[in-house]
Design an enzyme around this catalytic site. Sequence first.
Site, mmCIF file in Angstrom:
data_model
loop_
_atom_site.group_PDB
_atom_site.id
_atom_site.type_symbol
_atom_site.label_atom_id
_atom_site.label_comp_id
_atom_site.label_asym_id
_atom_site.label_seq_id
_atom_site.Cartn_x
_atom_site.Cartn_y
_atom_site.Cartn_z
ATOM 1 N N GLU A 43 47.185 20.633 37.748
ATOM 2 C CA GLU A 43 46.488 20.009 38.877
ATOM 3 C C GLU A 43 45.003 20.382 38.870
ATOM 4 O O GLU A 43 44.638 21.536 38.659
ATOM 5 C CB GLU A 43 47.139 20.482 40.175
ATOM 6 C CG GLU A 43 46.571 19.885 41.444
ATOM 7 C CD GLU A 43 47.344 20.320 42.688
ATOM 8 O OE1 GLU A 43 47.094 19.767 43.767
ATOM 9 O OE2 GLU A 43 48.208 21.211 42.554
ATOM 10 N N LYS A 114 47.508 11.886 44.477
ATOM 11 C CA LYS A 114 48.479 12.736 45.160
ATOM 12 C C LYS A 114 48.764 12.224 46.560
ATOM 13 O O LYS A 114 47.842 11.929 47.326
ATOM 14 C CB LYS A 114 47.950 14.173 45.223
ATOM 15 C CG LYS A 114 48.925 15.200 45.782
ATOM 16 C CD LYS A 114 48.325 16.605 45.677
ATOM 17 C CE LYS A 114 49.272 17.691 46.145
ATOM 18 N NZ LYS A 114 48.682 19.048 45.987
ATOM 19 N N TYR A 120 49.225 24.327 54.664
ATOM 20 C CA TYR A 120 49.851 25.521 55.209
ATOM 21 C C TYR A 120 49.610 26.657 54.218
ATOM 22 O O TYR A 120 49.145 26.436 53.091
ATOM 23 C CB TYR A 120 51.354 25.312 55.418
ATOM 24 C CG TYR A 120 52.059 24.806 54.185
ATOM 25 C CD1 TYR A 120 52.454 25.681 53.185
ATOM 26 C CD2 TYR A 120 52.285 23.439 53.988
ATOM 27 C CE1 TYR A 120 53.070 25.224 52.048
ATOM 28 C CE2 TYR A 120 52.896 22.979 52.847
ATOM 29 C CZ TYR A 120 53.290 23.866 51.878
ATOM 30 O OH TYR A 120 53.892 23.407 50.733
ATOM 31 N N CYS A 151 52.094 18.240 42.106
ATOM 32 C CA CYS A 151 52.523 19.402 42.882
ATOM 33 C C CYS A 151 53.456 19.028 44.039
ATOM 34 O O CYS A 151 54.617 18.740 43.841
ATOM 35 C CB CYS A 151 51.298 20.173 43.385
ATOM 36 S SG CYS A 151 51.634 21.915 43.768
ATOM 37 N N SER A 200 50.021 25.935 41.399
ATOM 38 C CA SER A 200 50.972 26.660 42.248
ATOM 39 C C SER A 200 50.743 28.151 42.110
ATOM 40 O O SER A 200 51.096 28.753 41.090
ATOM 41 C CB SER A 200 52.409 26.307 41.845
ATOM 42 O OG SER A 200 53.338 27.021 42.620
ATOM 43 N N LEU A 341 39.576 58.498 42.174
ATOM 44 C CA LEU A 341 40.889 59.105 41.915
ATOM 45 C C LEU A 341 41.103 60.296 42.838
ATOM 46 O O LEU A 341 40.394 61.308 42.731
ATOM 47 C CB LEU A 341 40.995 59.552 40.454
ATOM 48 C CG LEU A 341 40.901 58.459 39.390
ATOM 49 C CD1 LEU A 341 41.117 59.057 38.012
ATOM 50 C CD2 LEU A 341 41.901 57.339 39.653
ATOM 51 N N GLY A 344 46.469 60.785 44.412
ATOM 52 C CA GLY A 344 47.549 60.169 45.160
ATOM 53 C C GLY A 344 48.134 58.964 44.452
ATOM 54 O O GLY A 344 47.643 58.517 43.412
ATOM 55 N N ASP A 346 48.339 55.698 45.348
ATOM 56 C CA ASP A 346 47.644 54.415 45.368
ATOM 57 C C ASP A 346 46.544 54.348 44.315
ATOM 58 O O ASP A 346 46.456 53.380 43.547
ATOM 59 C CB ASP A 346 47.061 54.154 46.756
ATOM 60 C CG ASP A 346 48.133 53.984 47.822
ATOM 61 O OD1 ASP A 346 49.178 53.392 47.516
ATOM 62 O OD2 ASP A 346 47.927 54.452 48.954
ATOM 63 N N ASN A 441 36.221 60.328 58.617
ATOM 64 C CA ASN A 441 35.587 59.097 58.165
ATOM 65 C C ASN A 441 34.290 59.377 57.409
ATOM 66 O O ASN A 441 33.929 58.642 56.476
ATOM 67 C CB ASN A 441 35.307 58.182 59.360
ATOM 68 C CG ASN A 441 36.575 57.558 59.922
ATOM 69 O OD1 ASN A 441 37.582 57.445 59.226
ATOM 70 N ND2 ASN A 441 36.538 57.168 61.181
ATOM 71 N N THR A 465 41.460 50.999 46.689
ATOM 72 C CA THR A 465 42.821 51.478 46.421
ATOM 73 C C THR A 465 43.771 51.381 47.607
ATOM 74 O O THR A 465 44.867 51.923 47.552
ATOM 75 C CB THR A 465 42.762 52.941 45.939
ATOM 76 O OG1 THR A 465 42.162 53.749 46.957
ATOM 77 C CG2 THR A 465 41.946 53.064 44.659
#
Length: 617
Positions: A43, A114, A120, A151, A200, A341, A344, A346, A441, A465
């Site tokens: 497509e 098409k 959506y 599609c 898709s 790094l 951990g 993640d 923070n 991460t």
Amino acid sequence: MAVRVGLAQLNLRLGDLDGNAGMVMAAYDEAVAAGAQVVVFSELTVTGYPPEDLLLKPAFIERAAAALGRIAEHTGPVPAVVGFPEGTGLDGPVRLWNSAALCSHGHVRGIFRKHLLPNYAVFDEQRYFVPGTEAGPLLQVGDVRVGVSICEDLWGPPRTADAAADDGGLPSIVGGEADTSPALAQVDMGAQLLVNLNGSPYRRGKQADREAVARTRSAALGVPVVYVNQVGGQDELVFDGSSFVTDADGSVVCRLPAFVEQVAVCDVAVPASPDTAAPAGSTDTERVGASARHSSRADGGAAHNALTPLLEPLEEVWRALVVATRDYVHKNGFSDVAVGLSGGIDSSAVAAIAADALGPQHVHGVSMPSRYSSDGSRTDAAQLAANLGIDFRTVPIEPAHAALAGMLDTHTGGADPASGPPGDPAADPAELAAADLTDQNLQSRIRGVLLMALSNRFGWLVLTTGNKTETSVGYTTLYGDTAGAFAVIRDVPKLLVYELCRWRNRQGDGERIPQSCIDKPPSAELRPDQRDDQSLPPYELLDPLVEAYVEGDLSAAEMLEQPELLDQYGADPGVVHRITRLVDIAEYKRRQSPPGPRITAKSFGKDRRMPITNFYR
């Protein structure tokens, strides 16, 4: 009878009209050399998918038309079916269609528009296109009439977001009286084979839904279906390809590999028809004889009627993340990335994905320990880098932390930067909590500044991460751990991160993620003895709650009405209401965070567009 169909599963570059045209012409030649009698692309092949508001630029539409013209001029007697944005009235009111050009003998000989425009989940095609209304033309390939669709047209009647549950919901009626798809009309016109062009995007489990739809169509209409999809990463979307063919009985007889660019040919048996004359409205081509040759772009392997097995679910997700990361980095002109790094799970997962995507020589791990970083976390980060073979450097943040805390002393109550922010023992607990959070923070933002400085100095793209669970509830620091260009695991729930790391370690090339990273309790390590479960429910409880609220769109009350969820959350309404509120109020953070690849039914970004200023609870 049989038709040898070329399936061109390409990794297109969105907006690179000349480059895409070159890829299309090369793939066409490859498929024709392999004996293809018709070559099918995806497509909006010419532009890449989704072009979004580029479609609002008349010059873009004009250049896309010129690129399509060059593709058509390149074709010989073997037809090519190529997706493109078709525009009229470019000097006045513009009308656009999402179209497929039927090209052969140097010309565009027919156009299909098409019909069903999805609006959506990640799709908003009604913003740009008007629907087609004609079922034809049919393409005549030898003695076989071929219907073309795009599609959503294969899926049947227009679907609402609720009915679809995303772009993976199955149509409720196939081949029945409520079927408004072009497929049924084309079979009524005499089509013996249906080809479907797709853009898709991937999500977990999507391929099973696609094949279920095509199998149902084929069995109901009695004709084979050729489904061609693009491959590669495009911003937050990743396309898996996984193009396939079903026979007239509804069995999958050919499947291309997921996440691999490939041109392949497949001999498709079609039901005989008593009338082989070209019907009115068909596009004629010379009859082309079959050849025994076959072709593949994937590591030189044979692709003739190949039936590649489906990937195991964890491998599928890992490869989606790898392809998305590789393409985001390379298509945006970068070669190297930086990852903070912590030791951990993640950051370990992100570094491992990046090493697989780009090669370890292009990944730079940066450890930025603070006064609260444990010795284990420091050594785990170093071991991870050694296991992956990536560059590793350490930049302690304590000098900056102490300096900035000292600068803020007179403005924030005089917390001692050497010992953290306990403040006056007689102080208000709320003030102490605020001082503690401020200090946490501050550390995260120092790390973000350092990573971005390295990015500026060396031209590295910074990967963040944060996982989906933490991003959902705002367990992140804006301008700290959210600072970067691409959020690799932004749509990966926390528990799935663990599963993916365990899977990667089982792949036979040694332990990539140190087992100690997997085993240790998750912690941000921004204050003494900190653990995630001091601020959040255990992830075994939190992940399904977030899934129900974010992906399922259930309210807190609806979740509490479900017995299986009550069991999960220990029948504690307070936990459910607290977490749903955290998801709501963290929207402003997510809006300012980098994009990341979509792998679930609903990710943050295109899928979920919530107002920031929002009084609904």
